[in-house]
Design a protein around this motif. Structure first.
Motif, short mmCIF file in Angstrom:
data_model
loop_
_atom_site.label_atom_id
_atom_site.label_comp_id
_atom_site.label_asym_id
_atom_site.label_seq_id
_atom_site.Cartn_x
_atom_site.Cartn_y
_atom_site.Cartn_z
N PHE A 117 -0.30 -9.30 -8.78
CA PHE A 117 -0.64 -7.88 -8.88
C PHE A 117 -1.99 -7.80 -9.58
N GLU A 118 -2.57 -6.61 -9.69
CA GLU A 118 -3.92 -6.36 -10.21
C GLU A 118 -4.95 -6.69 -9.12
N SER A 119 -5.60 -5.64 -8.64
CA SER A 119 -6.52 -5.83 -7.52
C SER A 119 -7.62 -6.84 -7.84
N GLY A 120 -8.11 -6.85 -9.09
CA GLY A 120 -9.17 -7.79 -9.44
C GLY A 120 -8.70 -9.23 -9.32
N GLU B 69 10.13 3.94 -3.99
CA GLU B 69 10.30 2.47 -3.85
C GLU B 69 9.42 1.70 -4.84
N MET B 70 8.26 2.26 -5.17
CA MET B 70 7.37 1.55 -6.10
C MET B 70 7.98 1.37 -7.48
N LYS B 71 8.95 2.23 -7.83
CA LYS B 71 9.55 2.16 -9.17
C LYS B 71 10.94 1.51 -9.12
N GLU B 72 11.32 0.98 -7.98
CA GLU B 72 12.63 0.32 -7.86
C GLU B 72 12.53 -1.16 -8.19
N ALA C 284 0.87 -1.19 0.00
CA ALA C 284 0.00 0.00 0.00
C ALA C 284 0.90 1.23 0.00
N PHE C 285 0.28 2.39 -0.27
CA PHE C 285 1.03 3.66 -0.25
C PHE C 285 1.49 3.96 1.17
N GLU C 286 2.75 4.36 1.30
CA GLU C 286 3.23 4.85 2.59
C GLU C 286 2.53 6.17 2.94
N SER D 265 -0.65 7.99 1.28
CA SER D 265 -1.66 7.99 0.22
C SER D 265 -2.13 9.41 -0.09
N PRO D 266 -2.19 9.76 -1.38
CA PRO D 266 -2.65 11.11 -1.73
C PRO D 266 -4.07 11.39 -1.24
N ASP D 267 -4.84 10.36 -0.96
CA ASP D 267 -6.23 10.60 -0.52
C ASP D 267 -6.32 10.89 0.98
N ARG D 268 -5.19 10.92 1.65
CA ARG D 268 -5.11 11.25 3.08
C ARG D 268 -6.01 10.35 3.94
N LEU E 61 -9.40 5.47 -0.85
CA LEU E 61 -9.73 5.47 -2.28
C LEU E 61 -8.71 4.70 -3.11
N ALA E 62 -7.53 4.43 -2.56
CA ALA E 62 -6.53 3.69 -3.32
C ALA E 62 -6.90 2.20 -3.32
N ARG E 63 -6.32 1.47 -4.27
CA ARG E 63 -6.83 0.11 -4.51
C ARG E 63 -6.36 -0.94 -3.49
N ARG F 91 -16.90 4.44 -4.95
CA ARG F 91 -16.33 5.34 -3.93
C ARG F 91 -15.30 6.30 -4.52
N ARG F 92 -14.74 5.93 -5.65
CA ARG F 92 -13.77 6.81 -6.30
C ARG F 92 -14.42 8.14 -6.70
N LEU F 93 -15.77 8.18 -6.71
CA LEU F 93 -16.48 9.43 -7.02
C LEU F 93 -16.77 10.25 -5.77
N PHE G 85 4.24 -2.80 -13.44
CA PHE G 85 3.92 -1.40 -13.70
C PHE G 85 4.26 -0.51 -12.51
N GLY G 86 4.90 -1.10 -11.50
CA GLY G 86 5.37 -0.31 -10.36
C GLY G 86 4.24 0.33 -9.57
N GLN G 87 3.17 -0.43 -9.36
CA GLN G 87 2.01 0.12 -8.65
C GLN G 87 1.70 -0.69 -7.40
N ILE G 88 0.75 -0.19 -6.63
CA ILE G 88 0.14 -0.96 -5.54
C ILE G 88 -1.29 -1.24 -5.96
N PRO G 89 -1.95 -2.28 -5.48
CA PRO G 89 -1.45 -3.24 -4.49
C PRO G 89 -0.80 -4.45 -5.16
N1 GTB Z 1 -5.32 -2.04 -12.50
C1 GTB Z 1 -4.50 -1.90 -11.31
C2 GTB Z 1 -5.20 -2.62 -10.13
O1 GTB Z 1 -6.44 -2.72 -10.16
O2 GTB Z 1 -4.51 -3.08 -9.21
C3 GTB Z 1 -4.29 -0.41 -11.05
C4 GTB Z 1 -3.36 -0.21 -9.88
C5 GTB Z 1 -3.19 1.29 -9.61
O3 GTB Z 1 -3.65 2.16 -10.36
N2 GTB Z 1 -2.50 1.59 -8.52
C6 GTB Z 1 -2.28 2.99 -8.14
C7 GTB Z 1 -0.78 3.25 -8.13
O4 GTB Z 1 -0.01 2.44 -7.66
C8 GTB Z 1 -2.84 3.21 -6.74
S1 GTB Z 1 -4.60 3.01 -6.72
N3 GTB Z 1 -0.40 4.42 -8.64
C9 GTB Z 1 0.97 4.84 -8.66
C10 GTB Z 1 1.57 4.74 -10.02
O5 GTB Z 1 0.92 4.29 -10.97
O6 GTB Z 1 2.74 5.16 -10.13
C11 GTB Z 1 -5.13 4.50 -7.66
C12 GTB Z 1 -5.44 5.65 -6.75
C13 GTB Z 1 -4.42 6.40 -6.24
C14 GTB Z 1 -4.72 7.49 -5.42
C15 GTB Z 1 -6.04 7.77 -5.12
N4 GTB Z 1 -6.35 8.87 -4.29
O7 GTB Z 1 -5.46 9.43 -3.64
O8 GTB Z 1 -7.53 9.27 -4.22
C16 GTB Z 1 -7.04 6.98 -5.62
C17 GTB Z 1 -6.74 5.91 -6.44
#
Ligand code: GTB
Length: 217
Positions: A70-73, A44-47, A7-9, A11-14, A18-20, A172-174, A56-60
Motif C-alpha cells: 500500500f502507499e502509492s509512493g 468494502e474498503m473498510k472491511e 481503485a474506487f468503484e 470515484s468522487p472525481d467522476r 485525481l485519485a491515487r 493535477r490535484r489542483l 488505513f482502508g484506502q486505495i490504491p
Molecule cells: N498516502 C496514501 C497513498 O499515497 O497511497 C493516501 C491514499 C489515499 O488517500 N487514498 C484515498 C482513499 O482511499 C483515495 S486517493 N480515500 C478513502 C478513505 O480514506 O477512506 C485521494 C483522493 C480521493 C478522491 C479524489 N477526488 O475525487 O478528486 C482525489 C483524491
C-alpha cells in the motif's frame, strides 16, 4: 505475474483521474506492465479483507504473487525498481530522481491536500472563508519554489522519471482551482506529463470505470 491494483468503484472525481490509483496505473503503463484492477466500494474498503492489505482502508493497493503493498509512493518505487524506464541507471541521477519522488509526496502534496480537503469538506464551517486563502498561500509558496527550480526545463532532473510522474499527479490535484495556471512553466510541465501516451492510456482506463465504456485505444 500480472499485478492487481485497487481503485474506487465510484470515484468522487467522476473520472478526472485525481485519485491515487491514477499514478499507479500511469507507472504501470510507462513500463508496459499489464495489470488487473479490483474496484472497491467505500464500504468494502473498510472491511477486513481490504484492511488486511491496507491498514488505513484506502486505495490504491498492489498485489503481485505473495507481495502486497500500500502507499502509492512505495508502489511506484517498487515498479520503478523492477522495470526500466522510471528511474535512471546512473546511481547519482537515480538518487536525485528518488529525491523528487519524496519531494512530491512529502513537501508539495501536503499543502495541496490540505487545500483540497478544505474545499471538499469544510465549506460549511464558519472559519472556511478565512482559512482557505491561508491554505492557498501555502500552496502558492511551494508552487513558486517548484516553478523557480523547474525553470525552462522539460522535467525536474533531465529525463522524465518517477519523480516527475508523482509531481505531475500531485499538481493535477489542483485541477479546476486556477492556481497552477499562474505558473506557466508548471502548467506546461503538467501538460507534458498528460501528453505522454502512457498517461493517456491510464487516464482512459480509469475514465472507463466511470463511464462504463471500454477504452478506445
Ligand atoms: N498516502 C496514501 C497513498 O499515497 O497511497 C493516501 C491514499 C489515499 O488517500 N487514498 C484515498 C482513499 O482511499 C483515495 S486517493 N480515500 C478513502 C478513505 O480514506 O477512506 C485521494 C483522493 C480521493 C478522491 C479524489 N477526488 O475525487 O478528486 C482525489 C483524491
Amino acid at each position: 505475474m500480472t499485478p492487481t491494483i485497487t481503485a474506487f468503484e465510484s470515484s468522487p472525481d467522476r473520472g478526472r483521474g485525481l485519485a491515487r490509483d491514477m499514478r499507479v496505473r500511469w507507472a504501470l503503463e510507462e513500463v508496459r506492465q499489464p495489470y488487473d484492477v479490483r474496484l472497491l466500494s467505500f464500504k468494502e474498503m473498510k472491511e477486513p479483507a481490504h484492511l488486511s492489505l491496507h491498514p488505513f482502508g484506502q486505495i490504491p493497493t498492489y498485489e503481485e504473487g505473495d507481495l502486497a503493498l500500500f502507499e502509492s509512493g512505495a508502489i511506484i518505487f517498487h515498479i520503478a525498481q523492477r522495470h526500466a524506464g522510471l528511474l535512471p541507471e546512473d546511481a547519482n541521477a537515480r538518487a536525485r530522481a528518488i529525491t523528487w519522488m519524496f519531494a512530491a509526496l512529502s513537501t508539495v502534496e501536503p499543502p495541496i491536500v490540505d487545500r483540497s480537503m478544505a474545499v471538499l469538506f469544510d465549506r460549511d464551517k464558519p472559519w472556511h472563508k478565512e482559512r482557505l486563502p491561508i491554505l492557498e498561500d501555502r500552496v502558492r509558496v511551494r508552487l513558486g519554489e517548484l516553478s523557480n527550480r523547474l525553470g525552462g526545463a522539460d522535467w525536474l532532473d533531465d529525463a522524465f522519471s518517477a519523480g516527475d510522474l508523482l509531481m505531475v499527479t500531485v499538481l493535477r490535484r489542483l485541477d479546476g482551482s486556477g492556481i497552477v495556471e499562474k505558473y506557466p512553466n508548471l502548467s506546461a510541465y503538467v501538460a507534458r506529463g498528460e501528453a505522454r501516451p502512457a498517461y493517456q492510456r491510464a487516464f482512459d482506463d480509469q475514465l472507463a470505470v466511470f463511464t462504463g465504456k471500454p477504452p478506445t485505444g
